[in-house]
Design an enzyme around this catalytic site. Sequence first.
Site, mmCIF file in Angstrom:
data_model
loop_
_atom_site.group_PDB
_atom_site.id
_atom_site.type_symbol
_atom_site.label_atom_id
_atom_site.label_comp_id
_atom_site.label_asym_id
_atom_site.label_seq_id
_atom_site.Cartn_x
_atom_site.Cartn_y
_atom_site.Cartn_z
ATOM 1 N N GLY A 36 29.015 -2.971 7.740
ATOM 2 C CA GLY A 36 28.426 -3.887 6.770
ATOM 3 C C GLY A 36 29.006 -5.277 6.941
ATOM 4 O O GLY A 36 29.391 -5.679 8.043
ATOM 5 N N GLU A 37 29.050 -6.043 5.851
ATOM 6 C CA GLU A 37 29.600 -7.400 5.817
ATOM 7 C C GLU A 37 28.719 -8.416 6.541
ATOM 8 O O GLU A 37 29.004 -9.612 6.519
ATOM 9 C CB GLU A 37 31.021 -7.462 6.407
ATOM 10 C CG GLU A 37 32.020 -6.545 5.739
ATOM 11 C CD GLU A 37 33.408 -6.625 6.359
ATOM 12 O OE1 GLU A 37 33.635 -7.501 7.232
ATOM 13 O OE2 GLU A 37 34.273 -5.810 5.980
ATOM 14 N N GLY A 38 27.676 -7.971 7.245
ATOM 15 C CA GLY A 38 26.903 -8.855 8.113
ATOM 16 C C GLY A 38 27.366 -8.807 9.551
ATOM 17 O O GLY A 38 26.948 -9.623 10.375
#
EC number: 2.4.2.21
Length: 342
Positions: free
Chosen positions: A310-312
């Site tokens: 996640g997180e980009g």
Amino acid sequence: MFNISPANHEFDDEIQSKIDNKTKPLGALGELENLAKQLALVLGKDKPEIINPKLLVFAADHGIASSGVSIAPSEVTTQMVMNFVAGGAAINVFCRQVGLDMEVIDCGILQPLEGVEGVIDQRLGAGTGAIHKQAAMTLGAVKQGLEMARTRIELHHQQGCNLIALGEMGIGNTSSAAAIMATVMGMKGVDCVGRGTGIDAATLKRKQMLVEQALHIHEAELTDPYNILACLGGFEIVQMTGAMLAAAERNMLVIVDGFIATAAAMVAVQINANVRDYMIFGHQSDERGHCLMMEHLQARPLLRLGMRLGEGSGAVLALPLIRAAAGFYNEMASFSDAGIEI
């Protein structure tokens, strides 16, 4: 609510001819050629360029997390937001590597981070309702979140940005994303739930049960994308959905990250199908179900690295490939330019 024009296909043949006549065999650059065509369709056929790109990381907490669907407690959401601000997370490292500015948006973590420099306040509440017991939020909160995201995107558009990457942070948000996936695709929740942060078999079984419970109690209300977000969504998922729609409305490209971001993308497409033309899918997550999401959206992810952070992270790592696609389209010689006869 969002006025999005489809990508202009008037110059399809001209763009394809320009790609085909570069000094290479037909199709030799594979997916980069498809990507270059998408860039030209959205940003302009003459010289599509990536200008002032940004990563927006949306953070929020989920009520379902208190029922033990993750290896981490909800407090980790706040701790990771502070890690982002300090520059110590994986996503910070990746942003530095590719030269991308990042901003962190508090959409509704449990404890407000008042006065913390580097955190943008777009709070819709202190965590959502537990979706297996109640609605995540009201329809009013959904509309407010979509508008907050639109305002943020408008600011970046005014600063010349024409591409945004989207990431998230929120303990429990894979449960919400799995429930959204099941609803949009007409699947059983148990078939959409994965291991998220790396949960064990017993926790996975509990998570599957709770997602199924959420789908059951909200079944009658899951009639449109706004109610799907209200019943099953997260504050960060709502604002990612709004960011995608608002960016497309302003003719900006969107790099979609992994499982949670793709859940937002699926809802965005339900709200306005034209948004799909503006989406680039950075990677295929290792989270169970993401490959099925890709098929549903007819998406071809740029990277398959087995990630599930996640997180980009996948969106940011895909940016150099997007720049490379624009670069070859704009700078590579044609056969006639190079004096090559074939």
